[in-house]
Design a protein around this motif. Structure first.
Motif, short mmCIF file in Angstrom:
data_model
loop_
_atom_site.label_atom_id
_atom_site.label_comp_id
_atom_site.label_asym_id
_atom_site.label_seq_id
_atom_site.Cartn_x
_atom_site.Cartn_y
_atom_site.Cartn_z
N GLY A 144 9.23 40.66 46.92
CA GLY A 144 7.95 39.99 47.13
C GLY A 144 8.17 38.49 47.21
N HIS A 145 7.47 37.82 48.12
CA HIS A 145 7.61 36.38 48.29
C HIS A 145 6.37 35.66 47.77
CE1 HIS A 145 10.48 37.88 51.37
NE2 HIS A 145 11.16 36.80 51.06
N LEU A 146 6.59 34.47 47.22
CA LEU A 146 5.47 33.65 46.77
C LEU A 146 4.72 33.04 47.96
CD1 LEU A 146 7.24 31.90 43.78
CD2 LEU A 146 5.44 33.64 43.65
N GLY A 147 5.39 32.95 49.08
CA GLY A 147 4.76 32.42 50.29
C GLY A 147 5.75 32.37 51.43
N LEU A 148 5.27 32.04 52.61
CA LEU A 148 6.07 31.77 53.81
C LEU A 148 6.73 32.98 54.44
CD1 LEU A 148 7.77 28.43 52.67
CD2 LEU A 148 5.73 28.72 54.09
N ASP A 149 7.22 33.92 53.66
CA ASP A 149 7.87 35.13 54.17
C ASP A 149 7.10 36.37 53.72
OD1 ASP A 149 10.18 34.62 55.77
OD2 ASP A 149 11.21 33.85 53.99
N ARG A 150 7.30 37.45 54.44
CA ARG A 150 6.74 38.73 54.05
C ARG A 150 7.87 39.69 53.67
NH1 ARG A 150 1.42 38.99 55.02
NH2 ARG A 150 0.56 37.40 56.41
N PRO A 151 7.59 40.62 52.76
CA PRO A 151 6.28 40.89 52.15
C PRO A 151 5.91 39.85 51.09
CG PRO A 151 7.94 42.28 51.15
CD PRO A 151 8.63 41.54 52.26
N VAL A 195 11.47 39.93 38.60
CA VAL A 195 12.68 39.14 38.36
C VAL A 195 12.67 37.98 39.34
CG1 VAL A 195 15.19 39.13 38.23
CG2 VAL A 195 13.91 41.20 37.61
N PRO A 196 12.40 36.76 38.88
CA PRO A 196 12.32 35.63 39.80
C PRO A 196 13.69 35.22 40.31
CG PRO A 196 11.98 34.91 37.54
CD PRO A 196 12.05 36.39 37.50
N LEU A 197 13.81 35.03 41.63
CA LEU A 197 15.02 34.47 42.22
C LEU A 197 14.90 32.95 42.17
CD1 LEU A 197 15.57 36.80 45.32
CD2 LEU A 197 16.35 37.07 42.96
N LEU A 198 14.60 32.47 40.98
CA LEU A 198 14.38 31.06 40.69
C LEU A 198 15.23 30.71 39.47
CD1 LEU A 198 10.51 31.28 41.05
CD2 LEU A 198 12.06 30.29 42.75
N PHE A 199 15.48 29.43 39.26
CA PHE A 199 16.57 29.05 38.36
C PHE A 199 16.13 28.32 37.10
CE2 PHE A 199 18.24 29.72 42.57
CZ PHE A 199 19.33 30.54 42.31
N GLY A 200 14.83 28.20 36.88
CA GLY A 200 14.36 27.54 35.68
C GLY A 200 12.90 27.83 35.44
N HIS A 201 12.42 27.35 34.30
CA HIS A 201 11.04 27.61 33.89
C HIS A 201 10.11 26.57 34.51
CE1 HIS A 201 13.19 29.98 30.83
NE2 HIS A 201 12.08 30.67 30.73
N GLY A 202 9.98 26.61 35.81
CA GLY A 202 9.03 25.77 36.51
C GLY A 202 7.68 26.45 36.68
N HIS A 203 6.81 25.82 37.45
CA HIS A 203 5.43 26.29 37.60
C HIS A 203 5.38 27.71 38.17
CE1 HIS A 203 1.07 25.63 38.07
NE2 HIS A 203 1.18 26.32 39.19
N HIS A 204 6.24 28.04 39.10
CA HIS A 204 6.21 29.38 39.70
C HIS A 204 6.43 30.46 38.62
CE1 HIS A 204 5.85 27.95 43.70
NE2 HIS A 204 7.07 27.46 43.80
N VAL A 205 7.39 30.22 37.74
CA VAL A 205 7.72 31.22 36.73
C VAL A 205 6.67 31.28 35.62
CG1 VAL A 205 9.40 31.80 34.91
CG2 VAL A 205 10.21 31.14 37.18
N THR A 206 6.21 30.13 35.17
CA THR A 206 5.31 30.12 34.01
C THR A 206 3.85 30.32 34.36
OG1 THR A 206 5.14 27.70 34.08
CG2 THR A 206 6.89 28.65 32.70
N ASP A 261 2.60 31.08 38.25
CA ASP A 261 2.33 31.90 39.43
C ASP A 261 2.63 33.38 39.17
OD1 ASP A 261 1.60 29.61 40.69
OD2 ASP A 261 3.43 29.42 41.90
N LEU A 262 3.70 33.68 38.45
CA LEU A 262 4.03 35.09 38.23
C LEU A 262 3.02 35.77 37.29
CD1 LEU A 262 7.93 35.25 38.21
CD2 LEU A 262 6.31 35.20 40.10
N PRO A 263 2.66 35.17 36.15
CA PRO A 263 1.59 35.79 35.37
C PRO A 263 0.29 35.93 36.15
CG PRO A 263 2.76 34.17 34.05
CD PRO A 263 3.26 34.02 35.45
#
Length: 261
Positions: A43-50, A66-77, A79-81
């Motif tokens: 799943g994508h947060l934006g720009l790509d599908r799905p 499981v975020p393909l992201l590397f730190g506790h930024g806004h997306h993880v803390t 956007d995912l919840p």
């Protein structure tokens, strides 16, 4: 570990770079090979599908994001919840981001080696060699601390070679600024290693600022595939494991507050 009843949902940022999606799919193919029978979705947060919302809408039972992201930024803390809050039919869990972890340092080291980086190839070289660890950047202080921790792990893996952080946006120093600081300290051979899962604008921008060697994005490196499964397993343990039920709770192993849906 046997399949627990929870699908692994890899959450990618998304990119306009047409190379990004095939690279992410190659990474997930490697994960599937390591854990046959485990349902793995993207799943994508934006720009790509799905998009993540569409992926979650198509699942039933349990899911570990499981975020393909590397730190506790806004997306993880945040956007995912928020995404799981819109999927009340799921028993959802959020895994920690990919950094910091020794497996991430292994993948970064591997990509540097593939790019031709060898600080010990000639006598005296390590004294004048350093690495900039490039990351997307975030205004969240915890995200910067995560990146610093990854830099320390990579430095240890490189035998104590200096590794400093540089960012593409939202944080300082920039990669160019980090290179200048290292040059002022007498380092004449500087490589850039990127905390990027796939090609994209940030990865390309950071690579362009490398004065010497720029490592490729981590992509389907075997250590990164193992790290995804490690984060998935840890999230299940943190949430109590077991088969997925029909509830709608969100268990978060990222260190953020638990969200009740």
């Amino acid at each position: 570990m046997e399949y627990s009843g929870y699908a692994l949902v890899a959450v990618a940022h998304g990119s306009r770079d047409p190379r990004a999606l095939p690279v992410v799919r190659a990474l997930l193919a490697r994960v599937r090979a390591l854990r046959p029978g485990l349902p793995i979705r993207l799943g994508h947060l934006g720009l790509d599908r799905p998009l993540l919302a569409d992926t979650l809408a198509g699942l039933r039972g349990g899911a570990v994001l499981v975020p393909l992201l590397f730190g506790h930024g806004h997306h993880v803390t945040h956007d995912l919840p928020a995404a799981l809050a819109t999927a009340p039919h799921l028993d959802g869990r959020i895994a920690a981001p990919l950094g910091p972890h020794p497996l991430l340092a292994e993948a970064l080291h591997g990509r540097l080696a593939e790019a031709g980086f060898d600080p010990y190839a000639a006598p005296g070289r390590p004294a004048h060699t350093a690495v900039v660890l490039a990351a997307a950047g975030s205004r969240a202080p915890r995200s910067a601390a995560d990146t610093d921790a990854v830099a320390a792990l990579l430095s240890a893996r490189l035998g104590g070679l200096p590794v400093v952080t540089g960012y593409a946006s939202a944080a300082a120093p920039t990669v160019t600024g980090a290179v200048r600081a290292l040059t002022a300290r007498g380092h004449r051979r500087i490589a850039v290693a990127g905390c990027f899962a796939a090609p994209g604008w940030f990865a390309a921008r950071c690579a362009a600022d490398a004065p010497d060697i720029a490592a490729a994005p981590l992509g389907d490196h075997p250590a990164l595939a193992r790290l995804l499964l490690h984060r998935y397993d840890d999230a299940l343990v943190a949430g109590g494991g077991g088969a997925a039920g029909g509830g709608a709770s969100v268990r978060d192993s990222t260190g953020a507050a638990t969200v009740a849906v």
